[in-house]
Write a protein that holds these residues in place. Structure first.
Motif, PDB file in Angstrom:
ATOM      1  N   ASN A   1      -8.048  47.621 -47.017  1.00  0.00           N
ATOM      2  CA  ASN A   1      -6.629  47.885 -46.774  1.00  0.00           C
ATOM      3  C   ASN A   1      -6.276  49.363 -46.660  1.00  0.00           C
ATOM      4  O   ASN A   1      -5.184  49.706 -46.243  1.00  0.00           O
ATOM      5  CB  ASN A   1      -5.781  47.284 -47.906  1.00  0.00           C
ATOM      6  CG  ASN A   1      -5.752  45.770 -47.832  1.00  0.00           C
ATOM      7  OD1 ASN A   1      -5.830  45.209 -46.744  1.00  0.00           O
ATOM      8  ND2 ASN A   1      -5.668  45.114 -48.969  1.00  0.00           N
ATOM      9  N   SER A   2      -7.187  50.228 -47.080  1.00  0.00           N
ATOM     10  CA  SER A   2      -6.882  51.653 -47.060  1.00  0.00           C
ATOM     11  C   SER A   2      -8.153  52.422 -46.704  1.00  0.00           C
ATOM     12  O   SER A   2      -9.254  51.989 -47.030  1.00  0.00           O
ATOM     13  CB  SER A   2      -6.391  52.073 -48.447  1.00  0.00           C
ATOM     14  OG  SER A   2      -6.307  53.484 -48.523  1.00  0.00           O
TER      15      SER A   2
ATOM     16  N   ALA B   1      -4.573  52.872 -57.086  1.00  0.00           N
ATOM     17  CA  ALA B   1      -3.568  53.166 -56.053  1.00  0.00           C
ATOM     18  C   ALA B   1      -2.248  53.606 -56.693  1.00  0.00           C
ATOM     19  O   ALA B   1      -1.583  54.505 -56.180  1.00  0.00           O
ATOM     20  CB  ALA B   1      -3.365  51.945 -55.165  1.00  0.00           C
TER      21      ALA B   1
ATOM     22  N   ARG C   1       3.750  52.478 -48.285  1.00  0.00           N
ATOM     23  CA  ARG C   1       2.298  52.407 -48.098  1.00  0.00           C
ATOM     24  C   ARG C   1       1.636  51.539 -49.153  1.00  0.00           C
ATOM     25  O   ARG C   1       0.630  50.893 -48.898  1.00  0.00           O
ATOM     26  CB  ARG C   1       1.700  53.820 -48.110  1.00  0.00           C
ATOM     27  CG  ARG C   1       1.955  54.526 -46.778  1.00  0.00           C
ATOM     28  CD  ARG C   1       1.300  55.866 -46.716  1.00  0.00           C
ATOM     29  NE  ARG C   1      -0.129  55.837 -47.037  1.00  0.00           N
ATOM     30  CZ  ARG C   1      -0.903  56.893 -47.018  1.00  0.00           C
ATOM     31  NH1 ARG C   1      -0.408  58.054 -46.665  1.00  0.00           N
ATOM     32  NH2 ARG C   1      -2.182  56.813 -47.335  1.00  0.00           N
TER      33      ARG C   1
ATOM     34  N   GLU D   1      -1.629  49.327 -48.742  1.00  0.00           N
ATOM     35  CA  GLU D   1      -2.812  50.000 -49.291  1.00  0.00           C
ATOM     36  C   GLU D   1      -3.045  49.728 -50.769  1.00  0.00           C
ATOM     37  O   GLU D   1      -4.144  49.893 -51.272  1.00  0.00           O
ATOM     38  CB  GLU D   1      -2.715  51.510 -49.030  1.00  0.00           C
ATOM     39  CG  GLU D   1      -2.787  51.820 -47.541  1.00  0.00           C
ATOM     40  CD  GLU D   1      -2.700  53.303 -47.261  1.00  0.00           C
ATOM     41  OE1 GLU D   1      -3.462  54.073 -47.840  1.00  0.00           O
ATOM     42  OE2 GLU D   1      -1.849  53.697 -46.444  1.00  0.00           O
TER      43      GLU D   1
END
Ligand code: ZN
Length: 375
Positions: free
Chosen positions: A296-297, A322, A343, A347
């Motif tokens: 995802n990031s 995160a 985000r 993420e």
């Protein structure tokens, strides 16, 4: 309290679910500290001058040696970008040192091999037993299930700490006097072993590493490790690995390494440079760096074990990497709180695909606990 429903700090995005980061009203203690003791913003020109000075010192020390520096690369975003900056912007002669962990995806492995060649750096691969690495990670998860302590989660990653030893050994064998690391400054607030209510990243992003801080860090590690041994006898079996991965090799700046290799200097490039995520991403795109599937990031893309670690940290401490990473960037003024929240929606999300991949690598077919996200 579930992470999704957690109340977040009104200044950064830290959830109020972590007892190590208490709140005063609606604001987390990290933001409060920064409010009462704002850190001076580094002058960008002065920062650039200091960085260039440091680079010239590396070049000077590299004269008559096969390389100016050894660079630790993982195939991930920041270390790949670091290798680009050192070879292309600063024109240093680099030896890239790499270890493929059991949790390195083929895409990540392909990235680094291709890009190292493209950048014209030399390459040396560290050989550690993948089976050993896998076994330790699996066994620590089993121990964690019985005692949810954050240090046990860190022990799962102990084999990677041995890379600091390997990298110093390579530098010594090859006669190289500088090792450059690409640790991201915004990861610097630890959510585990080194967690400190007072540790705040200011706008300068500078972190002071001296002998006193090295000794203090080592004593804290001994103290925390001893407490863990008392509460969790199952970790006695891993005492040697625990000592190596913490007291001896926990970071490139460990006291033991400084005493053992007095002629080798370790530098964290991003602690002295201005790191722009945008420039980093743009450069990687030009270099053809690809994100592994299901990730995802681009941050922490190099290790799929980070997904499991995130679940374990969330269950143990109430926050994930995160949470800390985005909050640090907001606090440092490089990202707005709204952008961080936006985000975080993608993420900060756990990737079921990556979790499954990690479980398959570990041979974990049972859910970690009833009703867990991995079940
Ligand atoms: Zn905050």
């Amino acid at each position: 309290m579930s992470q999704e429903n957690a109340k977040r700090c009104n200044k950064c995005i830290m959830p109020n679910t972590c007892e190590l980061i208490p709140f005063e009203g609606d604001t987390c203690v990290l933001c409060k500290t920064l409010e009462t003791a704002p850190q001076a913003m580094a002058d960008p020109i002065e920062k650039e001058r200091l960085l260039n000075e440091q680079i010239e010192q590396i070049r000077e020390k590299g004269q008559g040696r096969p390389y100016d520096c050894v660079v630790g690369v993982s195939g991930g975003r920041d270390s790949t970008y670091l290798l680009y900056l050192l070879t292309q912007k600063h024109r240093l002669r680099c030896l890239a040192v790499y270890y493929r962990t059991p949790f390195t995806h083929d895409v990540v492995d392909g990235n680094i091999r291709r890009i190292v060649q493209y950048l014209g750096a030399d390459f040396e691969e560290i050989q550690l037993s993948q089976e050993y690495h896998r076994r330790i990670a699996r066994e620590m998860i089993e121990i964690w299930k019985k005692n949810r302590h954050h240090l046990i989660i860190n022990l799962a990653c102990a084999p990677c700490k041995l890379l600091n030893r390997e990298t110093y050994q390579i530098a010594k064998r090859r006669g190289v006097s500088t090792i450059v690391y690409g640790g991201n400054i915004y990861e610097a607030v630890q959510i585990a072993a080194g967690v400190s209510k007072k540790q705040v990243i200011g706008k300068s992003g500078r972190k002071i590493i001296n002998l006193t801080s090295k000794i203090r860090k080592m004593l804290a590690l001994i103290w925390n490790g001893t407490k863990l041994l008392v509460t969790t006898p199952a970790v006695w079996k891993y005492l040697v690995l625990g000592v190596k991965s913490s007291i001896m090799y926990i970071s490139p700046h460990a006291l033991y390494l400084a005493l053992r290799y007095p002629h080798i200097k370790a530098i964290d490039y991003y602690y002295g440079a201005t790191w722009s995520e945008k420039e980093c991403e743009e450069t990687l795109e030009k270099l053809g760096w690809q994100r592994p599937p299901g990730c995802n990031s681009s941050w922490k893309a190099d290790c799929c074990f980070a997904e499991i670690k995130n679940v374990l940290f969330k269950k143990t401490l109430g926050i994930t990497y995160a949470d800390a990473f985005f909050s640090n960037m907001v606090r440092a003024g490089v990202m707005t709180r709204d952008e961080a929240l936006r985000r975080f929606q993608t993420e900060g999300k756990l990737s079921p695909e990556r979790l499954k991949e990690t479980r398959d690598i570990l041979g974990l077919h049972e859910p970690l606990f009833e009703g867990d996200e991995l079940g």
